[in-house]
Design a protein around this motif. Structure first.
Motif, short mmCIF file in Angstrom:
data_model
loop_
_atom_site.label_atom_id
_atom_site.label_comp_id
_atom_site.label_asym_id
_atom_site.label_seq_id
_atom_site.Cartn_x
_atom_site.Cartn_y
_atom_site.Cartn_z
N GLU A 20 25.62 66.19 87.55
CA GLU A 20 26.05 66.35 85.94
C GLU A 20 27.27 67.64 86.34
O GLU A 20 28.10 67.15 85.54
N VAL A 21 27.05 68.56 87.03
CA VAL A 21 28.05 69.66 86.80
C VAL A 21 29.17 68.97 87.64
O VAL A 21 30.27 69.41 87.12
N ALA B 265 32.06 75.43 90.41
CA ALA B 265 32.03 74.65 89.22
C ALA B 265 30.63 74.93 88.53
O ALA B 265 30.84 74.76 87.51
N PRO B 266 29.60 75.22 89.14
CA PRO B 266 28.39 75.74 88.42
C PRO B 266 28.52 76.76 87.37
O PRO B 266 27.91 76.68 86.19
N TYR C 146 24.84 73.01 91.97
CA TYR C 146 26.03 72.09 91.92
C TYR C 146 25.23 70.66 91.95
O TYR C 146 25.00 70.11 93.04
N THR C 147 25.08 70.35 90.78
CA THR C 147 24.56 69.01 90.56
C THR C 147 25.25 67.96 90.20
O THR C 147 26.51 68.16 90.03
N HIS D 178 30.78 75.54 84.67
CA HIS D 178 30.20 74.78 83.69
C HIS D 178 29.29 75.44 82.81
O HIS D 178 28.91 75.24 81.61
N ALA D 179 28.66 76.24 83.31
CA ALA D 179 27.76 77.29 82.58
C ALA D 179 28.48 78.17 81.22
O ALA D 179 28.06 78.13 80.17
N LEU E 13 22.18 77.49 88.64
CA LEU E 13 23.59 77.48 88.90
C LEU E 13 24.00 76.62 89.98
O LEU E 13 24.63 76.72 91.07
N LYS F 92 29.52 75.76 78.47
CA LYS F 92 28.50 75.59 77.50
C LYS F 92 28.23 76.82 76.81
O LYS F 92 27.55 76.71 75.62
N THR G 33 32.96 68.68 85.25
CA THR G 33 33.94 69.73 85.85
C THR G 33 34.93 68.93 86.84
O THR G 33 35.98 69.71 87.04
#
Length: 360
Positions: free
Chosen positions: A37-38, A62-63, A34-35, A66-67, A32, A70, A42
């Motif tokens: 990609e995330v 956001a993480p 915050y990359t 995003h998870a 989780l 998915k 988002t």
């Protein structure tokens, strides 16, 4: 009163003796962080809520958003979010949003195998009643409702014994066993039409005494009540609204019919959550106050940034049990499955479908 036949066949109920975890298995908790990609994935979501959620808070939300998004694909799941959910859920992970009955009806039209009900327990029951072949999960089994808990199926049976021949209409905000004992359901938007559809001079409208009183003020039918109420809407007072108008004379006040009649009388408009949302989007008032659970104002505000919302914040403690973290856990562990006894579900489905198919 004319009742049409059910328009679609009911799916085959799940009857394999297995839990949702047995059927789907447990998944490993994702990272989780915050990359980049995330952040990229988002970013469009944040654009919807940037007027409500401060930018500094987004990396913490956001993480998980995003998870969850998915995981929905991995689980062939849809998330139903009631209008009272917080914006991170309502705009961040929900597939279908609306009031309780609207959510349950829309769930029957999806191909998803799994429904995650972001709302309170009676809503999840209604989804299970209308979609018995689907797995229905709720992120917190303790998410109850003061209104739904004010009456039981046994109470309705006793009410019928004492008042033979009087139709009993139940608000959809009730448990499955209450729906199973009633003649028909109603929503806050169609309660008046349902009351008058029987063509009799007296009906029960349970369990919300304020909804019943507000409907009774609009019809010649005698509307008998049960002493139940929503703990959120009951807290609003007419004096409170008058005081707000003194401070903000230009404000438009719109109220939910679960509020006391004197509150509704002070409002510029009263209607269901869906009707309140439509009113704001259509009228686009300069200033508006929504007399209902305050997360709904946040959700509508994110879609109508030109409208200034004045928020008298009464939160529903039961709705607020549903959080992003709990939704994530539910999808990972497939826990808190909502089961309705098939006998009760069959009887309750009749009351719900009578309302859905009512020709007025």
């Amino acid at each position: 009163m004319t009742i049409a036949q059910t328009t679609a066949p009911v799916g085959t109920p799940i009857n394999d003796g297995l839990t949702a975890l047995d059927r789907y298995g447990k998944l490993t908790r994702p990272d989780l962080s915050y990359t980049a990609e995330v952040a990229e994935a988002t970013a469009p979501i944040y654009q919807k809520v940037k007027h409500i959620i401060p930018e500094i808070e987004w990396p913490a939300l956001a993480p998980t958003i995003h998870a969850i998004n998915k995981l929905k694909k991995d689980r062939n799941a849809v998330i139903l979010a009631h209008n009272y959910m917080t914006p991170d859920i309502f705009h961040g992970v929900a597939d279908i949003v609306g009031d309780s009955l609207q959510l349950a009806i829309e769930a029957t039209r999806t191909d998803a195998e799994v429904i995650v009900q972001c709302g309170v327990h009676f809503m999840a029951e209604t989804s299970k009643i209308l979609s018995p072949e689907k797995t229905v999960l709720i992120p917190d089994m303790k998410a109850g409702c003061s209104l739904a808990e004010s009456i039981t199926g046994a109470d309705v049976r006793a009410l019928r014994e004492r008042n033979p021949g009087i139709p009993i209409i139940t608000y959809v905000n009730t448990s499955a066993d209450v729906k199973a004992e009633c003649d028909i359901c109603c929503t806050s938007s169609n309660a008046l039409q349902v009351v008058e559809s029987f063509g009799v001079d007296k009906v029960f409208l349970i369990p919300d005494k304020y909804l019943a009183a507000n409907v009774g003020n609009k019809t010649d039918v005698e509307v008998l009540i049960w002493d139940g109420a929503c703990e959120v809407h009951e807290r609003f007072t007419a004096q409170e609204l008058r005081d707000y108008r003194k401070i903000e004379p230009e404000v438009k006040i719109i109220a939910h019919p679960e509020c006391p009649p004197e509150v509704v009388a002070e409002a510029d408009f009263a209607g269901s959550t869906a009707h309140m949302i439509d009113w704001v989007k259509t009228k686009q008032p300069e200033k508006v106050m929504m007399i209902t659970e305050c997360s709904m104002a946040d959700n509508v505000a994110s879609e109508t940034p030109e409208v200034n919302f004045i928020r008298p914040c009464n939160l529903c403690p039961h709705m607020k049990r549903i959080t992003l973290d709990k939704i994530l856990d539910t999808l990972l562990e497939m826990k808190d499955e909502v089961i309705v006894d098939p006998v009760i579900a069959d009887k309750a489905r009749v009351a719900v479908e009578r309302m859905i198919n009512l020709k007025i």
